[in-house]
Design a protein around this motif. Structure first.
Motif, PDB file in Angstrom:
ATOM      1  N   GLY A 645      -9.589 -10.623 -10.345  1.00 23.53           N
ATOM      2  CA  GLY A 645     -10.943 -10.114 -10.561  1.00 23.53           C
ATOM      3  C   GLY A 645     -11.241  -8.837  -9.820  1.00 23.53           C
ATOM      4  O   GLY A 645     -12.416  -8.579  -9.510  1.00 23.53           O
ATOM      5  N   ASP A 646     -10.253  -7.975  -9.542  1.00 19.72           N
ATOM      6  CA  ASP A 646     -10.486  -6.696  -8.860  1.00 19.72           C
ATOM      7  C   ASP A 646      -9.907  -5.581  -9.724  1.00 19.72           C
ATOM      8  O   ASP A 646      -8.868  -4.994  -9.416  1.00 19.72           O
ATOM      9  CB  ASP A 646      -9.823  -6.712  -7.481  1.00 19.72           C
ATOM     10  CG  ASP A 646     -10.276  -5.536  -6.620  1.00 19.72           C
ATOM     11  OD1 ASP A 646     -10.920  -4.618  -7.160  1.00 19.72           O
ATOM     12  OD2 ASP A 646      -9.938  -5.532  -5.416  1.00 19.72           O
ATOM     13  N   PRO A 647     -10.555  -5.233 -10.860  1.00 17.98           N
ATOM     14  CA  PRO A 647     -10.001  -4.224 -11.776  1.00 17.98           C
ATOM     15  C   PRO A 647      -9.941  -2.826 -11.175  1.00 17.98           C
ATOM     16  O   PRO A 647      -9.075  -2.034 -11.537  1.00 17.98           O
ATOM     17  CB  PRO A 647     -10.951  -4.282 -12.976  1.00 17.98           C
ATOM     18  CG  PRO A 647     -12.224  -4.846 -12.432  1.00 17.98           C
ATOM     19  CD  PRO A 647     -11.835  -5.783 -11.346  1.00 17.98           C
ATOM     20  N   ALA A 648     -10.879  -2.487 -10.265  1.00 24.20           N
ATOM     21  CA  ALA A 648     -10.876  -1.138  -9.690  1.00 24.20           C
ATOM     22  C   ALA A 648      -9.610  -0.911  -8.868  1.00 24.20           C
ATOM     23  O   ALA A 648      -8.922   0.115  -9.007  1.00 24.20           O
ATOM     24  CB  ALA A 648     -12.120  -0.945  -8.824  1.00 24.20           C
ATOM     25  N   ALA A 649      -9.272  -1.858  -7.994  1.00 24.90           N
ATOM     26  CA  ALA A 649      -8.048  -1.723  -7.205  1.00 24.90           C
ATOM     27  C   ALA A 649      -6.817  -1.745  -8.106  1.00 24.90           C
ATOM     28  O   ALA A 649      -5.828  -1.030  -7.862  1.00 24.90           O
ATOM     29  CB  ALA A 649      -7.966  -2.847  -6.175  1.00 24.90           C
ATOM     30  N   ALA A 650      -6.892  -2.551  -9.168  1.00 23.73           N
ATOM     31  CA  ALA A 650      -5.761  -2.616 -10.099  1.00 23.73           C
ATOM     32  C   ALA A 650      -5.514  -1.260 -10.739  1.00 23.73           C
ATOM     33  O   ALA A 650      -4.362  -0.830 -10.898  1.00 23.73           O
ATOM     34  CB  ALA A 650      -6.024  -3.677 -11.167  1.00 23.73           C
ATOM     35  N   ARG A 651      -6.628  -0.547 -11.110  1.00 18.27           N
ATOM     36  CA  ARG A 651      -6.457   0.774 -11.740  1.00 18.27           C
ATOM     37  C   ARG A 651      -5.799   1.759 -10.791  1.00 18.27           C
ATOM     38  O   ARG A 651      -4.983   2.585 -11.200  1.00 18.27           O
ATOM     39  CB  ARG A 651      -7.816   1.302 -12.207  1.00 18.27           C
ATOM     40  CG  ARG A 651      -8.317   0.646 -13.491  1.00 18.27           C
ATOM     41  CD  ARG A 651      -9.476   1.450 -14.084  1.00 18.27           C
ATOM     42  NE  ARG A 651     -10.638   1.450 -13.200  1.00 18.27           N
ATOM     43  CZ  ARG A 651     -11.601   0.520 -13.221  1.00 18.27           C
ATOM     44  NH1 ARG A 651     -11.514  -0.494 -14.067  1.00 18.27           N
ATOM     45  NH2 ARG A 651     -12.625   0.598 -12.404  1.00 18.27           N
ATOM     46  N   LEU A 652      -6.146   1.678  -9.508  1.00 16.34           N
ATOM     47  CA  LEU A 652      -5.538   2.584  -8.529  1.00 16.34           C
ATOM     48  C   LEU A 652      -4.025   2.366  -8.441  1.00 16.34           C
ATOM     49  O   LEU A 652      -3.238   3.314  -8.428  1.00 16.34           O
ATOM     50  CB  LEU A 652      -6.197   2.373  -7.161  1.00 16.34           C
ATOM     51  CG  LEU A 652      -7.654   2.813  -7.030  1.00 16.34           C
ATOM     52  CD1 LEU A 652      -8.214   2.431  -5.652  1.00 16.34           C
ATOM     53  CD2 LEU A 652      -7.760   4.323  -7.218  1.00 16.34           C
ATOM     54  N   HIS A 653      -3.623   1.108  -8.367  1.00 17.77           N
ATOM     55  CA  HIS A 653      -2.189   0.810  -8.276  1.00 17.77           C
ATOM     56  C   HIS A 653      -1.451   1.204  -9.566  1.00 17.77           C
ATOM     57  O   HIS A 653      -0.336   1.727  -9.520  1.00 17.77           O
ATOM     58  CB  HIS A 653      -1.988  -0.680  -7.982  1.00 17.77           C
ATOM     59  CG  HIS A 653      -2.268  -1.050  -6.556  1.00 17.77           C
ATOM     60  ND1 HIS A 653      -1.373  -0.839  -5.542  1.00 17.77           N
ATOM     61  CD2 HIS A 653      -3.371  -1.629  -5.981  1.00 17.77           C
ATOM     62  CE1 HIS A 653      -1.877  -1.271  -4.396  1.00 17.77           C
ATOM     63  NE2 HIS A 653      -3.109  -1.761  -4.632  1.00 17.77           N
ATOM     64  N   ARG A 654      -2.117   0.975 -10.698  1.00 20.57           N
ATOM     65  CA  ARG A 654      -1.465   1.325 -11.966  1.00 20.57           C
ATOM     66  C   ARG A 654      -1.330   2.847 -12.091  1.00 20.57           C
ATOM     67  O   ARG A 654      -0.303   3.348 -12.573  1.00 20.57           O
ATOM     68  CB  ARG A 654      -2.266   0.744 -13.129  1.00 20.57           C
ATOM     69  CG  ARG A 654      -1.575   0.928 -14.470  1.00 20.57           C
ATOM     70  CD  ARG A 654      -2.166   0.050 -15.572  1.00 20.57           C
ATOM     71  NE  ARG A 654      -1.674  -1.323 -15.464  1.00 20.57           N
ATOM     72  CZ  ARG A 654      -2.414  -2.351 -15.083  1.00 20.57           C
ATOM     73  NH1 ARG A 654      -3.690  -2.167 -14.751  1.00 20.57           N
ATOM     74  NH2 ARG A 654      -1.918  -3.572 -15.011  1.00 20.57           N
ATOM     75  N   ALA A 655      -2.338   3.584 -11.669  1.00 17.35           N
ATOM     76  CA  ALA A 655      -2.264   5.044 -11.725  1.00 17.35           C
ATOM     77  C   ALA A 655      -1.153   5.556 -10.812  1.00 17.35           C
ATOM     78  O   ALA A 655      -0.415   6.491 -11.164  1.00 17.35           O
ATOM     79  CB  ALA A 655      -3.611   5.653 -11.328  1.00 17.35           C
TER      80      ALA A 655
END
Length: 688
Positions: A645-655
């Motif tokens: 449930g932490d999509p913002a942190a997930a986007r950082l790692h994916r980027a």
């Protein structure tokens, strides 16, 4: 398999590939064969669509020019088959039928279709029919030993055409159009002689020329030998040769015109040249080069090359279009050579000649491989110590030799194993052949040939009771079976290798076999047995303190437990693997093992622990300086964060992962094609 018009059962009618202006006679036969191509078949006449390709049969005795006629027919009609011409010879020089699977594999290779190594006859012939289904191709099947061979290779494509060459009828194949050959007509036969002798000797004595063609019964092979004999003796009269042959015919000394002319040519050679000629019956696949002739006769390579050129001028050999000097023994002469050798040379001498030939082949293969291993001073020194006549000027020359001599090398291996009395040489030859092929072509590219070679190794090892070599061969064969989807066949090979390894008391072979058995069970989804066999192999590694192998086996055991849903045991095994990699200093492997720990934790429903373990793996990947691994782990962290449930942190790692992958060059640009190393267990008698 080359697109050459060479009369392999007889002798070229003109000494050159059949081409417009060179082929002689057979006008009526060619006209009938071309008419047969256009003629409606039985299926068409009955209103059905033809299910398979049409078959034209050219039948005749060896030496009748049957292959030359087939090649000329193919040349004339090839434009009507835009997908090309495929050629294959279906008999060995000694008359043995070539296995259908070998022929099918060669035809598939000519079509640039990759066939699985170790595939059986049914699979290969089905692949061949599939490859030809939508093509308009022409197949020339030379020297067919029987209808079964031709029938197995027939395309199920009515637009294809098969031209078969055989000594007799192909009973059992429906709607075959036969063309039976006799001798050449007198005019064409005299013209063939003229090409060797010149027009003057024929013009001044045309009756003798006709008498000579009569003595040869118009057979192109016999006429070629007669013409070659006259060409090398400008002072000899055509009438003298004709009288000799007629006298031999009246005496009943020989069975036919070819045998009479051949005996005359042989008996007038020098003693050394005649001996070399007889020994050519030992040449594998009927292909001989100066080294082969030199080894057979025990003479220098230069002298052998000069003798082979003389034989070519006499029509006794064909020069093969090849990057290395190579000659072909005509199929019609092979039985005559063998008969003379068995009559005039003692069995011990023939066996010694065969042994010398195999020994020279081993030395050439050693040099072929060694020329690729000149990075170290020791390797260069070892190469320089080899005799100059077997050294290659560079890797390219060695690769060209290996490719050109491939059919002869594989045939030499088969003959050496079949002999049964030269097993030590056979084992050395097989070992060096494997190494040379791997060095120049790679394990994957040479897999089909290597599968056959490993089978030969197994034959010798079983015959001699060499359990260690049995285990190595079985493991190699099992690996190929496993890679090509024949998992149960691979499992049987691995179990047999395990027994052989135990008989040899070889812990390496035993452990390798146990792990392979486990891998086969894993592929078959029998996870309990897979974990059990991995555990047995692991226990053996731990007893021998083989830490690197133990770490890998912990990981394989963990994989089996994971698939079986035993997450607790899987976690223990993956942690043991990670600890082992860390102790061994394998940082990247340690990071990967931690990543697998995180995966299992996630499967077990512990996402927080999975995230912490994955972040730890990221740190180890940074220490390993492995950008691809680091990017993969960042994506794993991103997926875990999304599920938590932490999509913002997930986007950082994916980027971050995407940036790493964009900056990293593609794997194909930085890494050579991987090749699985074959299991090589060498005996004490192996030489390098």
């Amino acid at each position: 398999m080359t697109d050459q018009a060479v009369d392999t059962d007889g002798v070229r009618q003109s000494g050159e590939p059949a081409a417009e202006g060179h082929f002689l006679g057979r006008t009526r036969e060619l006209k009938e064969l071309r008419a047969d191509i256009e003629r409606a078949g039985l299926d068409t006449l009955s209103g059905r669509k033809a299910p398979r390709a049409r078959v034209l049969l050219i039948a005749g005795r060896p030496g009748s020019g049957r292959t030359a006629l087939a090649a000329e027919l193919v040349r004339q009609v090839a434009d009507g088959y835009p997908d090309g011409v495929l050629r294959a010879r279906l008999s060995e020089p000694d008359g043995t039928a070539v296995p259908v699977e070998r022929t099918a594999r060669e035809l598939l290779a000519a079509l640039d279709v990759t066939a699985p190594p170790g595939a059986g006859e049914d699979e290969l012939t089905e692949a061949l029919r599939t490859a030809l289904a939508d093509r308009r191709a022409l197949l020339l099947l030379d020297d067919a030993a029987g209808a079964e061979q031709v029938d197995a290779l027939l395309p199920e494509a009515p637009d294809c055409l098969v031209v078969a060459v055989s000594a007799g009828p192909l009973t059992g194949i429906p709607d075959v159009r036969p063309c039976t050959l006799g001798g050449l007509d007198t005019k064409s036969a005299v013209e063939l002689l003229t090409r060797y002798t010149g027009s003057v000797r024929i013009t001044v004595d045309p009756r003798s020329a006709e008498s000579l063609t009569e003595a040869c019964q118009g057979r192109p092979a016999a006429l070629t030998l007669a013409g070659g004999w006259l060409a090398t003796r400008p002072q000899a009269a055509v009438s003298d040769l004709a009288k000799r042959l007629h006298t031999a015919d009246e005496d009943g000394a020989d069975a036919g015109p070819l045998a009479r002319v051949f005996r005359l040519v042989h008996d007038q050679l020098s003693g050394q040249a005649a001996r070399i000629l007889r020994l050519l019956c030992l040449a594998p696949a009927g292909l001989v080069d100066p080294h082969t002739a030199s080894a057979l006769a025990g003479c220098s390579v230069g002298a052998a090359r000069a003798t082979l050129d003389d034989f070519t001028a006499l029509g006794l050999l064909h020069a093969v279009d090849s990057p290395v000097p190579q000659y072909e023994v005509p199929g019609c002469l092979h039985p005559l050579l063998r008969s003379l050798a068995e009559t005039r040379d003692r069995p011990g001498e023939l066996q010694l000649a065969r042994a010398r030939m195999l020994e020279r082949t081993v030395r050439l293969l050693q040099a072929c491989r060694a020329v690729t291993e000149t990075d170290s001073p020791e390797a260069r020194e070892k190469l320089a110590a080899m005799p100059r006549e077997v050294r290659f000027p560079g890797p390219r020359a060695a690769a060209d030799w290996l490719t050109a001599r491939r059919p002869a090398l594989l045939a030499a291996a088969r003959l050496a194993v079949a002999d049964g009395e030269l097993d030590t040489l056979a084992r050395r030859l097989l070992s060096q052949l494997v190494r040379a092929m791997v060095a120049h072509h790679g394990t994957q590219a040479a897999a089909a040939d290597l599968y056959g070679v490993h089978g030969l190794v197994l034959d010798v090892a079983r015959r001699r009771g060499l359990h260690r070599e049995q285990a190595a061969a079985l493991l190699n064969l099992g690996d190929v079976d496993a890679r090509t989807g024949r998992t149960r066949a691979a499992l049987a090979r691995y179990r047999a290798a395990l027994e052989a390894g135990r008989e040899a008391k070889d812990p390496y072979a035993t452990g390798r076999a146990m792990e392979s058995v486990g891998g086969a069970y894993l592929e078959l989804a029998d996870y309990d047995r897979a974990a059990d066999w991995f555990g047995r192999a692991l226990a053996l590694c731990l007893a021998r303190d083989e830490r690197a192998d133990a770490a890998r086996l912990y990981g394989r055991t963990a994989t089996a437990h994971t698939y079986a849903g035993r997450y607790g045991e899987a976690l223990r095994s993956w942690r043991a693997a990670a600890a082992g990699y860390r102790r061994n200093g394998e940082i990247a492997a340690h990071a990967r093992a931690l990543s697998e720990v995180a995966r299992v934790q996630e499967y077990a429903g512990r996402p927080e622990e999975s995230l912490r373990t994955c972040q730890e793996a990221v740190e180890w990947a940074r220490r390993a300086d492995d950008a691809r691994l680091l990017a993969a782990l960042q994506l794993r962290v991103a997926d875990t964060l999304e599920r938590m449930g932490d999509p913002a942190a997930a986007r950082l790692h994916r980027a971050a992962a995407e940036r790493m992958l964009a900056e990293e060059p593609s794997e194909s640009d930085t890494e050579p094609e991987s090749a699985e190393k074959a299991c090589e267990i060498r005996s004490a008698s192996d030489e390098d």
